[in-house]
Scaffold this motif. Structure first.
Motif, PDB file in Angstrom:
ATOM      1  N   PRO A  46       4.492   9.989   0.604  1.00  0.00           N
ATOM      2  CA  PRO A  46       4.558   8.832  -0.498  1.00  0.00           C
ATOM      3  C   PRO A  46       6.066   8.804  -1.130  1.00  0.00           C
ATOM      4  CG  PRO A  46       2.933  10.096  -1.425  1.00  0.00           C
ATOM      5  CD  PRO A  46       3.241  10.638  -0.250  1.00  0.00           C
ATOM      6  N   ARG A  47       6.501   7.725  -1.486  1.00  0.00           N
ATOM      7  CA  ARG A  47       7.718   7.568  -2.323  1.00  0.00           C
ATOM      8  C   ARG A  47       7.665   6.768  -3.775  1.00  0.00           C
ATOM      9  NH1 ARG A  47      12.250   9.180   0.802  1.00  0.00           N
ATOM     10  NH2 ARG A  47      11.698   9.728   2.758  1.00  0.00           N
ATOM     11  N   ASP A  48       8.500   7.093  -4.486  1.00  0.00           N
ATOM     12  CA  ASP A  48       8.604   6.385  -5.827  1.00  0.00           C
ATOM     13  C   ASP A  48       9.251   5.096  -5.584  1.00  0.00           C
ATOM     14  OD1 ASP A  48      11.135   7.176  -6.197  1.00  0.00           O
ATOM     15  OD2 ASP A  48      10.834   8.322  -7.792  1.00  0.00           O
ATOM     16  N   GLY A  49       9.568   4.563  -6.631  1.00  0.00           N
ATOM     17  CA  GLY A  49      10.194   2.965  -6.749  1.00  0.00           C
ATOM     18  C   GLY A  49      11.813   3.192  -6.295  1.00  0.00           C
ATOM     19  N   LEU A  50      12.224   4.282  -6.157  1.00  0.00           N
ATOM     20  CA  LEU A  50      13.654   4.739  -6.081  1.00  0.00           C
ATOM     21  C   LEU A  50      13.875   5.490  -4.677  1.00  0.00           C
ATOM     22  CD1 LEU A  50      15.431   5.680  -9.282  1.00  0.00           C
ATOM     23  CD2 LEU A  50      15.474   3.542  -8.065  1.00  0.00           C
ATOM     24  N   GLY A  51      12.571   5.596  -4.052  1.00  0.00           N
ATOM     25  CA  GLY A  51      12.704   6.081  -2.609  1.00  0.00           C
ATOM     26  C   GLY A  51      12.642   7.566  -2.554  1.00  0.00           C
ATOM     27  N   ARG A  52      12.225   8.170  -3.724  1.00  0.00           N
ATOM     28  CA  ARG A  52      12.466   9.640  -3.573  1.00  0.00           C
ATOM     29  C   ARG A  52      10.780  10.039  -3.243  1.00  0.00           C
ATOM     30  NH1 ARG A  52      14.772   9.655  -9.768  1.00  0.00           N
ATOM     31  NH2 ARG A  52      13.013   8.514  -9.921  1.00  0.00           N
ATOM     32  N   PRO A  53      11.003  11.061  -2.468  1.00  0.00           N
ATOM     33  CA  PRO A  53       9.720  11.417  -1.814  1.00  0.00           C
ATOM     34  C   PRO A  53       8.684  12.361  -2.818  1.00  0.00           C
ATOM     35  CG  PRO A  53      11.343  12.599  -0.562  1.00  0.00           C
ATOM     36  CD  PRO A  53      12.019  11.738  -1.691  1.00  0.00           C
ATOM     37  N   LEU A  54       7.490  11.850  -2.975  1.00  0.00           N
ATOM     38  CA  LEU A  54       6.448  12.562  -3.679  1.00  0.00           C
ATOM     39  C   LEU A  54       5.629  13.479  -3.066  1.00  0.00           C
ATOM     40  CD1 LEU A  54       5.373   9.250  -5.426  1.00  0.00           C
ATOM     41  CD2 LEU A  54       7.115  10.929  -6.589  1.00  0.00           C
ATOM     42  N   PRO A  55       4.841  14.325  -3.828  1.00  0.00           N
ATOM     43  CA  PRO A  55       4.228  15.210  -2.898  1.00  0.00           C
ATOM     44  C   PRO A  55       2.864  14.386  -2.385  1.00  0.00           C
ATOM     45  CG  PRO A  55       4.218  15.881  -5.441  1.00  0.00           C
ATOM     46  CD  PRO A  55       4.660  14.578  -5.171  1.00  0.00           C
ATOM     47  N   TYR A  56       2.593  15.177  -1.316  1.00  0.00           N
ATOM     48  CA  TYR A  56       1.474  14.396  -0.415  1.00  0.00           C
ATOM     49  C   TYR A  56       0.155  14.101  -1.190  1.00  0.00           C
ATOM     50  CZ  TYR A  56       3.969  15.201   4.103  1.00  0.00           C
ATOM     51  OH  TYR A  56       4.925  15.455   5.152  1.00  0.00           O
ATOM     52  N   GLY A  57      -0.353  13.003  -0.969  1.00  0.00           N
ATOM     53  CA  GLY A  57      -1.447  12.901  -1.770  1.00  0.00           C
ATOM     54  C   GLY A  57      -1.426  12.239  -3.130  1.00  0.00           C
ATOM     55  N   ALA A  58       0.159  12.225  -3.460  1.00  0.00           N
ATOM     56  CA  ALA A  58       0.499  11.443  -4.735  1.00  0.00           C
ATOM     57  C   ALA A  58       0.487   9.838  -4.404  1.00  0.00           C
ATOM     58  CB  ALA A  58       1.838  11.793  -5.219  1.00  0.00           C
ATOM     59  N   GLU A  59       0.480   8.983  -5.617  1.00  0.00           N
ATOM     60  CA  GLU A  59       0.398   7.801  -5.533  1.00  0.00           C
ATOM     61  C   GLU A  59       1.811   7.210  -5.507  1.00  0.00           C
ATOM     62  OE1 GLU A  59      -1.600   3.654  -5.975  1.00  0.00           O
ATOM     63  OE2 GLU A  59      -2.630   5.761  -6.238  1.00  0.00           O
ATOM     64  N   GLY A  60       2.107   6.385  -4.655  1.00  0.00           N
ATOM     65  CA  GLY A  60       3.399   5.925  -4.475  1.00  0.00           C
ATOM     66  C   GLY A  60       3.567   4.514  -4.623  1.00  0.00           C
ATOM     67  N   VAL A  61       4.704   4.012  -4.353  1.00  0.00           N
ATOM     68  CA  VAL A  61       4.790   2.597  -4.061  1.00  0.00           C
ATOM     69  C   VAL A  61       4.685   2.361  -2.553  1.00  0.00           C
ATOM     70  CG1 VAL A  61       6.043   2.219  -6.036  1.00  0.00           C
ATOM     71  CG2 VAL A  61       7.291   2.485  -3.952  1.00  0.00           C
ATOM     72  N   PRO A  62       4.219   1.069  -2.273  1.00  0.00           N
ATOM     73  CA  PRO A  62       4.217   0.623  -0.970  1.00  0.00           C
ATOM     74  C   PRO A  62       5.469   0.903  -0.078  1.00  0.00           C
ATOM     75  CG  PRO A  62       2.906  -1.063  -2.122  1.00  0.00           C
ATOM     76  CD  PRO A  62       3.711  -0.242  -3.029  1.00  0.00           C
ATOM     77  N   ARG A  63       5.359   1.392   1.393  1.00  0.00           N
ATOM     78  CA  ARG A  63       6.624   1.440   1.826  1.00  0.00           C
ATOM     79  C   ARG A  63       6.849  -0.009   2.507  1.00  0.00           C
ATOM     80  NH1 ARG A  63       7.428   7.027   3.506  1.00  0.00           N
ATOM     81  NH2 ARG A  63       9.456   6.477   4.381  1.00  0.00           N
ATOM     82  N   GLN A  64       8.370  -0.080   2.914  1.00  0.00           N
ATOM     83  CA  GLN A  64       8.880  -1.530   3.451  1.00  0.00           C
ATOM     84  C   GLN A  64       8.312  -0.963   4.960  1.00  0.00           C
ATOM     85  OE1 GLN A  64       9.211  -3.531   0.722  1.00  0.00           O
ATOM     86  NE2 GLN A  64      10.403  -4.395   2.615  1.00  0.00           N
ATOM     87  N   PRO A  65       7.894  -1.919   5.884  1.00  0.00           N
ATOM     88  CA  PRO A  65       7.690  -1.880   7.234  1.00  0.00           C
ATOM     89  C   PRO A  65       8.936  -1.626   7.880  1.00  0.00           C
ATOM     90  CG  PRO A  65       6.940  -3.828   6.591  1.00  0.00           C
ATOM     91  CD  PRO A  65       7.159  -3.360   5.388  1.00  0.00           C
ATOM     92  N   GLU A  66       9.120  -0.785   8.870  1.00  0.00           N
ATOM     93  CA  GLU A  66      10.465  -0.664   9.638  1.00  0.00           C
ATOM     94  C   GLU A  66      10.440  -1.750  10.873  1.00  0.00           C
ATOM     95  OE1 GLU A  66      12.012   3.300  10.554  1.00  0.00           O
ATOM     96  OE2 GLU A  66      10.394   4.359   8.729  1.00  0.00           O
ATOM     97  N   GLY A  67      11.713  -2.007  11.067  1.00  0.00           N
ATOM     98  CA  GLY A  67      11.665  -2.963  12.342  1.00  0.00           C
ATOM     99  C   GLY A  67      11.241  -4.285  12.364  1.00  0.00           C
ATOM    100  N   VAL A  68      11.422  -4.883  11.079  1.00  0.00           N
ATOM    101  CA  VAL A  68      10.969  -6.028  10.745  1.00  0.00           C
ATOM    102  C   VAL A  68      12.128  -6.992  11.210  1.00  0.00           C
ATOM    103  CG1 VAL A  68      10.177  -8.003   9.255  1.00  0.00           C
ATOM    104  CG2 VAL A  68       9.195  -5.571   9.215  1.00  0.00           C
ATOM    105  N   VAL A  69      11.906  -7.928  11.958  1.00  0.00           N
ATOM    106  CA  VAL A  69      12.840  -8.979  12.387  1.00  0.00           C
ATOM    107  C   VAL A  69      12.755 -10.009  11.395  1.00  0.00           C
ATOM    108  CG1 VAL A  69      13.953 -10.488  13.982  1.00  0.00           C
ATOM    109  CG2 VAL A  69      13.313  -8.086  14.550  1.00  0.00           C
ATOM    110  N   ARG A  70      13.795 -10.502  10.450  1.00  0.00           N
ATOM    111  CA  ARG A  70      13.611 -11.567   9.450  1.00  0.00           C
ATOM    112  C   ARG A  70      14.862 -12.376   9.783  1.00  0.00           C
ATOM    113  NH1 ARG A  70      12.873  -6.834   6.764  1.00  0.00           N
ATOM    114  NH2 ARG A  70      10.664  -6.494   5.582  1.00  0.00           N
ATOM    115  N   GLU A  71      14.664 -13.703   9.429  1.00  0.00           N
ATOM    116  CA  GLU A  71      15.659 -14.590   9.414  1.00  0.00           C
ATOM    117  C   GLU A  71      16.456 -14.502   8.165  1.00  0.00           C
ATOM    118  OE1 GLU A  71      16.519 -17.351  11.483  1.00  0.00           O
ATOM    119  OE2 GLU A  71      14.930 -16.496  12.752  1.00  0.00           O
ATOM    120  N   PRO A  72      17.953 -14.428   8.223  1.00  0.00           N
ATOM    121  CA  PRO A  72      18.942 -14.287   7.277  1.00  0.00           C
ATOM    122  C   PRO A  72      18.479 -14.508   5.729  1.00  0.00           C
ATOM    123  CG  PRO A  72      20.025 -14.806   8.916  1.00  0.00           C
ATOM    124  CD  PRO A  72      18.585 -15.156   9.470  1.00  0.00           C
TER     125      PRO A  72
END
Length: 183
Positions: free
Chosen positions: A23-49
């Motif tokens: 899990p990661r915090d709001g600034l993307g820093r890794p947290l210990p396994y099992g800790a409560e983090g913020v939802p991750r951005q899905p990778e590889g999403v194709v969006r319109e600009p």
């Protein structure tokens, strides 16, 4: 995916690619396994600009520039080659803000300057204007913030290279991607 399923060493996704499950915090820093983090951005999403800019601005305003960088990264990987510098430059601005907020002032300043440099010429300026991106305003914002957090010599390895903790407030410092956007 979880660490136990990935075997010894690195976490891996279902296709065997290295993917951190921590899990990661709001600034993307890794947290210990099992800790409560913020939802991750899905990778590889194709969006319109337009969607890319809207989602990145939402994340920047929420003080999550690391996550905004991931949105811009998807845009540069899936968009036309002629716009690669635009999206990479925006991603570098977001990562620069991330580092400055984490307390890594020299690294933050260096990335802010690098991102600003990408937005100062070539076809990406036409693309930026076409999407309503205030490239000149972003360049001015990035250079001013780089000067404030890292000083003039940060690009050459100045002081403040650690990731020691408290930095600036990422939400308060979030740039406006388009001149017509308001908070």
């Amino acid at each position: 995916m979880n660490r136990a399923e990935s075997g010894p060493g690195r976490d891996r996704d279902d296709e065997g690619r290295a993917r951190s499950a921590r899990p990661r915090d709001g600034l993307g820093r890794p947290l210990p396994y099992g800790a409560e983090g913020v939802p991750r951005q899905p990778e590889g999403v194709v969006r319109e600009p337009e969607e890319t800019l809207r989602e990145a601005q939402r994340l920047l305003d929420a003080g999550m520039p690391f996550h905004a960088h991931e949105v811009f990264e998807d845009a540069w990987k899936s968009g036309p080659a002629s716009e690669r510098d635009l999206w990479q430059g925006l991603a570098q601005l977001a990562v620069g803000l991330t580092h400055a907020a984490r307390g890594n002032t020299a690294g933050g300043a260096r990335l802010l300057r690098r991102g600003a440099d990408r937005l100062t010429g070539g076809p990406e300026l036409a693309a930026a204007a076409g999407y309503g991106i205030d490239a000149a305003g972003l360049v001015a914002w990035a250079r001013a913030l780089a000067e404030r957090v890292g000083g003039a010599d940060a690009g050459a390895g100045g002081a403040g290279t650690g990731d020691a903790g408290a930095g600036l407030d990422a939400a308060a410092e979030a740039p406006r991607l388009r001149s017509g956007d308001s908070r």
